[in-house]
Structures are given as structure tokens and as C-alpha cells.
Design an enzyme around this catalytic site. Structure first.
Site, PDB file in Angstrom:
ATOM      1  N   GLU A 172       0.833  -1.204   0.000  1.00  0.00           N
ATOM      2  CA  GLU A 172       0.000   0.000   0.000  1.00  0.00           C
ATOM      3  C   GLU A 172       0.859   1.242   0.000  1.00  0.00           C
ATOM      4  OE1 GLU A 172      -2.705   0.026   3.259  1.00  0.00           O
ATOM      5  OE2 GLU A 172      -3.568  -1.908   2.708  1.00  0.00           O
ATOM      6  N   LYS A 213       2.351   4.508   1.353  1.00  0.00           N
ATOM      7  CA  LYS A 213       2.566   4.980   2.728  1.00  0.00           C
ATOM      8  C   LYS A 213       2.408   6.493   2.736  1.00  0.00           C
ATOM      9  CE  LYS A 213       5.660   4.694   6.707  1.00  0.00           C
ATOM     10  NZ  LYS A 213       5.461   6.035   7.221  1.00  0.00           N
ATOM     11  N   ARG A 218      -3.022   9.324  16.835  1.00  0.00           N
ATOM     12  CA  ARG A 218      -2.193   8.191  17.236  1.00  0.00           C
ATOM     13  C   ARG A 218      -1.919   8.189  18.742  1.00  0.00           C
ATOM     14  NH1 ARG A 218       3.116   6.538  14.146  1.00  0.00           N
ATOM     15  NH2 ARG A 218       4.148   5.349  15.768  1.00  0.00           N
ATOM     16  N   GLU A 276      -5.230   7.391   7.431  1.00  0.00           N
ATOM     17  CA  GLU A 276      -4.269   8.497   7.531  1.00  0.00           C
ATOM     18  C   GLU A 276      -4.891   9.738   6.883  1.00  0.00           C
ATOM     19  OE1 GLU A 276      -1.066   7.658   8.825  1.00  0.00           O
ATOM     20  OE2 GLU A 276       0.155   9.375   8.222  1.00  0.00           O
ATOM     21  N   PHE A 282      -7.420   2.472   5.590  1.00  0.00           N
ATOM     22  CA  PHE A 282      -6.835   1.183   5.223  1.00  0.00           C
ATOM     23  C   PHE A 282      -7.278   0.030   6.106  1.00  0.00           C
ATOM     24  CE2 PHE A 282      -3.488   3.960   7.101  1.00  0.00           C
ATOM     25  CZ  PHE A 282      -3.401   3.385   8.365  1.00  0.00           C
ATOM     26  N   LYS A 308       7.314  -1.785   6.737  1.00  0.00           N
ATOM     27  CA  LYS A 308       7.478  -0.538   5.963  1.00  0.00           C
ATOM     28  C   LYS A 308       8.788  -0.550   5.198  1.00  0.00           C
ATOM     29  CE  LYS A 308       8.975   1.755  10.182  1.00  0.00           C
ATOM     30  NZ  LYS A 308       8.850   2.804  11.152  1.00  0.00           N
TER      31      LYS A 308
HETATM   32  P1  AMP Z   1       6.356   5.150  10.952  1.00  0.00           P
HETATM   33  O1  AMP Z   1       5.718   6.369  11.574  1.00  0.00           O
HETATM   34  O2  AMP Z   1       7.509   5.455  10.064  1.00  0.00           O
HETATM   35  O3  AMP Z   1       6.620   4.054  11.980  1.00  0.00           O
HETATM   36  O4  AMP Z   1       5.295   4.504   9.967  1.00  0.00           O
HETATM   37  C1  AMP Z   1       4.098   3.986  10.395  1.00  0.00           C
HETATM   38  C2  AMP Z   1       2.989   4.960  10.104  1.00  0.00           C
HETATM   39  O5  AMP Z   1       2.715   5.032   8.726  1.00  0.00           O
HETATM   40  C3  AMP Z   1       1.676   4.533  10.683  1.00  0.00           C
HETATM   41  O6  AMP Z   1       1.559   4.918  12.020  1.00  0.00           O
HETATM   42  C4  AMP Z   1       0.669   5.265   9.821  1.00  0.00           C
HETATM   43  O7  AMP Z   1       0.349   6.499  10.438  1.00  0.00           O
HETATM   44  C5  AMP Z   1       1.403   5.545   8.556  1.00  0.00           C
HETATM   45  N1  AMP Z   1       0.795   4.956   7.352  1.00  0.00           N
HETATM   46  C6  AMP Z   1       0.783   5.588   6.181  1.00  0.00           C
HETATM   47  N2  AMP Z   1       0.203   4.853   5.234  1.00  0.00           N
HETATM   48  C7  AMP Z   1      -0.175   3.695   5.807  1.00  0.00           C
HETATM   49  C8  AMP Z   1      -0.817   2.508   5.333  1.00  0.00           C
HETATM   50  N3  AMP Z   1      -1.200   2.381   4.061  1.00  0.00           N
HETATM   51  N4  AMP Z   1      -1.020   1.494   6.223  1.00  0.00           N
HETATM   52  C9  AMP Z   1      -0.625   1.615   7.505  1.00  0.00           C
HETATM   53  N5  AMP Z   1      -0.017   2.704   8.015  1.00  0.00           N
HETATM   54  C10 AMP Z   1       0.208   3.745   7.175  1.00  0.00           C
END
Ligand code: AMP
Length: 569
Positions: free
Chosen positions: A245, A247, A267, A297, A335, A418
Site C-alpha cells: 500500500e 505509505k 495516534r 491516515e 486502510f 514498511k
Molecule cells: P512510521 O511512523 O515510520 O513508523 O510509519 C508507520 C505509520 O505510517 C503509521 O503509524 C501510519 O500512520 C502511517 N501509514 C501511512 N500509510 C499507511 C498505510 N497504508 N497502512 C498503515 N499505516 C500507514
């Protein structure tokens, strides 16, 4: 109902303890002696709050109102209160010094209920109301009680511990075994109301843990993604088909629909509905079911394009909301769906949840579903990733489509992974670190700070361990903003949940509260830092750190963990 004196005594006892274990034991023996109903209130008060974290816990009392309340209660001019404040540096101490009452008539519930009233007073005349409620409490308290009431009201109890210590204490007090803290924590990810959870543990012990499910209106901790170091790892993590998906770099949002009542949570589980009335209205228009909990998001969105994160940040405001709805239009990319018409979907596989999501909500200009591809071919996934990066996105989140791909509240597991553009370059990564200290600077920086001591979360030890000292990347606005945020959190000694090496002691200690995103390029072993330090092993340190931004959306509990850092080496 238990007297407030008892909890004031507890605060005072804990203030003098520095050992983690001792604080937890002291809390546990305090809680064990209470009636279950009192345990609920005591859990909130132990954290210096007036309710669960998702109900805005800021009581709206700043120093000015604190001074007014003290002045009104003890019939002393405000100027004198202010004078005493500038000498003592703590309004709680000022109140204690002025209070002459020998006997208290307060119980915990009185204090809690008044605090809730203070919190809920809003609109015209509410400032006077807040002062009046606070002054009523002060008028009934002894010096020690007055001290803590003022500190709670100002959000400055500063006992040097957070939720995790309390959870350990609950495990000891009501299940007889500290090891159950993990299970309690898992349940706390679903029932995020610490008071309710504490009361239930006091009533039913460990058997209460299986009883909690999702309830619309009470946010659930959000599921997170783990990072991989090599793209090829995807094959090993997801042997069959996977869903890749886009991001989105915006603000995570969980939307609760309960008939006409629709709320949005961040969050950090803060209610952000008032910031996004446009989103609430659009969900209202597009929803096809009675009750549900959505995960997605929010991004700034104009002309069919996702706009930079900085644009979205302009929507983080209390005033001029209507104006900014026009200026910074947003869209939500959903999502996940974790609750539908009375049923929790947490244990359903992801493909089922996604299918239900698409059925429960109508797409519109500003309500969308995350764009994705489903494939088992890594070449296709990589193509998709490259397209995402070309579009200016951060990268992709790849999700398991396995039978066992459940939704794991509050967990960063291998079901979601990720892959970001920074990883491709292979050198630089960002970390979300907690500020635990500051060093004075030179010249202009003298007034604020020259560098910040930043820590990662050690989940096993429930404490913050230092990882780097950040001194670059701040502009003047950043200095000002960070200073303002830190203002409430300076403390005299190292908080019990922070570990700092002797040579690294900062000029000022700061209780874990503010999280910043830091870019760095190398993780090395260092004797100066405590992150992941073990008997014989040095700690880990981040080299060439650079401040990127304040992470308003993360609390200290959501910081990068030592375990994640170890995984990146
Ligand atoms: P990080 O903040 O780098 O740990 O990345 C995780 C965050 O990406 C999650 O907390 C979401 O807020 C965001 N996110 C963005 N797109 C998505 C997606 N398609 N699925 C899940 N999380 C997502």
C-alpha cells in the site's frame, strides 16, 4: 471513599524514591488496600490526570489561573502570590506555604470530580469557573494536599514515572505476579481507559483481562509496521501474496462511528474531532453502517494531489478552524476496519477486514481507500514502490494477507512492514526520540538550549535510555516551540524511568514527554550512552544526528525502541 490525604502521602513518599522497583512496590501496596471503586480514581490520580488519556486531560489551568486561585483562596493579593512564586519556582509550594488548614475534609473522589469539572468548563466565563472550582478544593485542603492539587491542576505532578510503572504495580497488587504486566499491557492496548482497567483488575483479578473488547468512543492503540533492511526480505516475510500500500505521511486517525456520534482520535489517542469537522461531516455522509471503527491516515490534499506534511500541520489548531478548512483541504485514506456493528474484527484476517471496509463506506472526493497492489511478484511490488516515490510519497507499507493476519493493537510486528525511500540509500534513518535533558548553549542559544539529550524506549526495562545528543537542524522557530513544550517538564533530578551515564549528565533534566524525529547516519557502540547497554556491553549511540521535526503525534510510549535500534545495526 478513601481520603485524599492518603494519596498526597503516596505522592510525597514517591517523590523521594529513585528506584524503579521501589516506586512500583510502593504504588502496588497503596492500590492493594483500596476498594475497587477507589482504585479507578486512584489510577487516574496516580498519573496526575483527571480521566482516561483519550479524554482531553489538560485542565486548561495555566500559571495565571493558578495564581488567581491561590490568591482567592488564601485572600492574598495576586502580586504577592507571584512574588512568592518567583522565589520558590513552584506554585504548589506557594500554596502549601500559604495554607493554614490543619484538617482536611477531602476524599479522592471529591478531588477527582472537581478536576473533571475544571476540565469540562468551557466557553464564556469558563476561566472564572475553573478558578472557582480549584479554589473550592484548595479551601478544603491541608498544605500538603494543596501542593499536589495545584501541581495536578497545572499538569505538573512530575513524579518521574508513567503508565508503565502503574501497570506493573497493578500486576503485583491484583494478580500477585509482576510478570502479568505484559498481559495487562496487551489489554490496555484495547481498553485504553486505565481507570476502568484498574478497577476491573481489582474486582476480578487476572480473569478480567479477557473481558475487554472494542467499544465505539474508546480509542484502541494503533497497529504499527516493522522495518526491513533489504527489499528481498519481503519474500521471506510474505511467502505468498502480499498487499503493498502507499505509505502516506500525514496524521494517523482512528474514526469511531456510533450512530450520529462520530469522533476522530490521533495516534496518541487524543480526540481531534474539533480539528477536523470537515472529515467528521464527510464520514457522516458516506457511512453505510450504524457502528464502526476505521483506521486511516489524514493528509493535506488539493487538486488530486497529496500535499506536504507541513501543510497538514497548519490544521493543528484551536482557532480559525473554518478558515483553515478552506486553506488546507484534507482527505482521509482508510486502510483498515477493526469494529463493525457490535463485532470486533481484531481477530479477522486483513483481507476480510479490508473487504468489509470497502463495503461499509462510500468513496468520495475526500474519503478514499489506501491505494495498493496485491501480488506475490517482488518486481511488481518494487515497481509500485518506485511509482510511489516518484509521486512524492515516503514509501510503501506491505501487509500480510495470511489467515493469521489479525489486527494487533499497539504492536509493531511482522504482519505490516514498511519500506521507505531512505532505506534504499541505505545510510540514513529517522528515529523518534524522547527528550530527557538539555545542555546550555553559547550566544543566542544560551537562553534556550545548545543541544538536547535524546533517548529511546527500552520496553523490557520500561525506561528511557539515552541514544544521542542533538545540536543541529533547529531553526529559531524550532527553538521557541521546543522550549515552550519543555517548559512544564523540567525536573530537579533524573526521573526514575530515565537512565543517563555519568559523563553525559545534562545541565537540566527533563521528564519524558516530548518526542522529536531525528535523522542520523550511523549507529555505533559507545560508553557514553545507555541505549541497550548490558553488563559488559556498551550502549548504542547515533552519530551525526540532525533534528527534523517535533512529533506531536507521538508520546514517549511510542518512541523508537532499543530493540528496533538493535535490529537496524
Ligand atoms: P512510521 O511512523 O515510520 O513508523 O510509519 C508507520 C505509520 O505510517 C503509521 O503509524 C501510519 O500512520 C502511517 N501509514 C501511512 N500509510 C499507511 C498505510 N497504508 N497502512 C498503515 N499505516 C500507514
Amino acid at each position: 471513599m478513601e481520603s485524599f490525604r492518603k494519596i498526597a502521602e503516596l505522592y510525597s513518599e514517591i517523590e523521594d524514591i529513585t528506584s524503579h522497583k521501589k516506586i512500583v512496590e510502593t504504588l502496588a501496596s497503596f492500590l492493594r488496600d483500596l476498594e475497587p471503586e477507589d482504585v479507578r480514581v486512584a489510577a487516574y490520580l496516580a498519573l496526575g490526570t483527571a480521566g482516561p488519556k483519550f479524554e482531553d486531560i489538560d485542565l486548561g489551568i495555566g500559571e495565571k489561573l493558578g495564581v488567581k486561585a491561590i490568591s482567592a483562596t488564601y485572600e492574598i493579593p495576586e502580586e504577592i502570590v507571584e512574588e512568592k512564586y518567583s522565589t520558590l519556582g513552584d506554585l504548589g509550594d506557594v500554596a502549601a506555604g500559604l495554607c493554614r488548614r490543619r484538617r482536611s475534609s477531602l476524599d479522592m473522589k471529591d478531588v477527582f470530580e472537581q478536576m473533571v469539572k475544571i476540565r469540562d468548563a468551557s466557553g464564556k466565563g469558563s476561566q472564572n469557573e475553573k478558578v472557582l472550582f480549584l479554589s473550592r478544593l484548595l479551601g478544603r485542603s491541608t498544605p500538603d494536599e494543596a501542593k499536589y492539587i495545584i501541581r495536578i491542576a497545572l499538569g505538573q505532578l512530575r513524579l518521574g514515572f508513567g503508565e508503565q510503572f502503574l501497570i506493573e504495580a497493578l500486576a503485583i497488587a491484583f494478580t500477585g505476579d509482576r510478570k502479568n504486566a505484559r498481559r495487562i499491557d496487551d489489554t490496555y492496548n484495547i481498553c485504553t481507559d486505565i481507570g476502568q482497567l484498574a478497577q476491573s483488575l481489582a474486582e476480578h483479578g487476572v480473569s478480567s483481562l479477557g473481558r475487554f473488547s472494542i467499544k465505539p468512543g474508546r480509542p484502541v492503540q494503533m497497529m504499527l509496521a516493522k522495518r526491513i533492511d533489504n527489499f528481498e526480505e519481503l519474500e521471506e516475510k510474505f511467502p505468498g501474496e502480499m498487499a503493498a500500500e502507499e505509505k502516506y505521511d500525514g496524521e494517523r486517525v482512528q474514526i469511531h462511528v456510533d450512530g450520529d456520534r462520530i469522533r476522530a482520535f490521533s495516534r496518541r489517542l487524543k480526540d481531534i474531532s474539533d480539528q477536523f469537522p470537515d472529515v467528521i461531516e464527510e464520514v457522516h455522509k458516506t457511512v453505510k453502517v450504524q457502528k464502526m471503527v476505521l483506521d486511516g491516515e489524514i493528509v493535506a490534499f488539493a487538486n488530486e494531489r497529496i500535499q506536504p506534511f507541513q501543510d497538514l500541520m497548519q490544521r493543528r489548531r484551536k482557532h480559525d478552524i473554518e478558515e483553515y478548512i478552506e486553506k488546507v483541504p484534507v482527505a482521509v485514506f482508510f486502510f483498515d476496519l477493526i469494529y463493525l456493528d457490535g463485532r470486533s474484527l481484531l481477530k479477522k484476517p486483513y483481507y476480510e477486514r479490508r473487504a468489509l471496509l470497502e463495503k461499509s463506506l462510500e468513496k468520495s472526493d475526500s474519503i478514499r481507500f489506501s491505494r495498493r497492489i496485491v501480488s506475490s511478484d517482488l518486481n511488481k511490488i518494487e515497481d509500485f514502490f518506485n511509482k510511489c516515490v516518484e509521486k512524492g510519497l515516503e514509501g510503501i507499507i506491505v501487509k500480510s494477507l495470511d489467515e493469521g493476519s489479525i489486527y494487533q493493537p499497539g504492536k509493531r510486528g511482522w504482519l505490516w512492514v514498511k519500506w521507505k525511500k531512505e532505506y534504499v540509500k541505505g545510510v540514513r534513518e529517522t528515529f523518534d526520540l524522547v527528550i530527557v535533558g538539555s545542555y546550555y548553549g553559547k550566544g543566542k542559544r544560551k537562553v534556550s538550549f545548545g543541544a538536547l539529550l535524546c533517548a529511546a524506549l527500552n520496553k523490557n526495562e520500561n525506561r528511557y535510555e539515552t541514544f544521542t545528543k542533538v545540536g543541529t537542524g533547529f531553526n529559531d522557530d524550532d527553538f521557541e516551540e521546543i522550549n515552550e513544550l519543555l517548559d512544564k517538564h523540567f525536573v530537579d533530578k533524573v526521573p526514575a524511568n530515565v537512565l543517563i551515564e555519568k559523563d553525559m549528565q545534562p545541565d537540566r533534566y527533563i521528564e519524558p514527554s516530548v518526542v522529536i524525529e531525528v535523522l542520523g547516519s550511523q549507529i555505533t557502540a559507545s560508553p557514553g550512552h545507555t541505549a541497550g547497554k548490558n553488563k559488559g556491553d556498551k550502549g548504542l549511540a547515533l552519530r551525526f544526528p540532525r533534528f527534523l521535526r517535533i512529533r506531536y503525534d507521538k508520546g514517549p510510549a511510542e518512541a523508537t525502541t532499543v530493540e528496533e535500534i538493535r535490529g537496524m545495526r
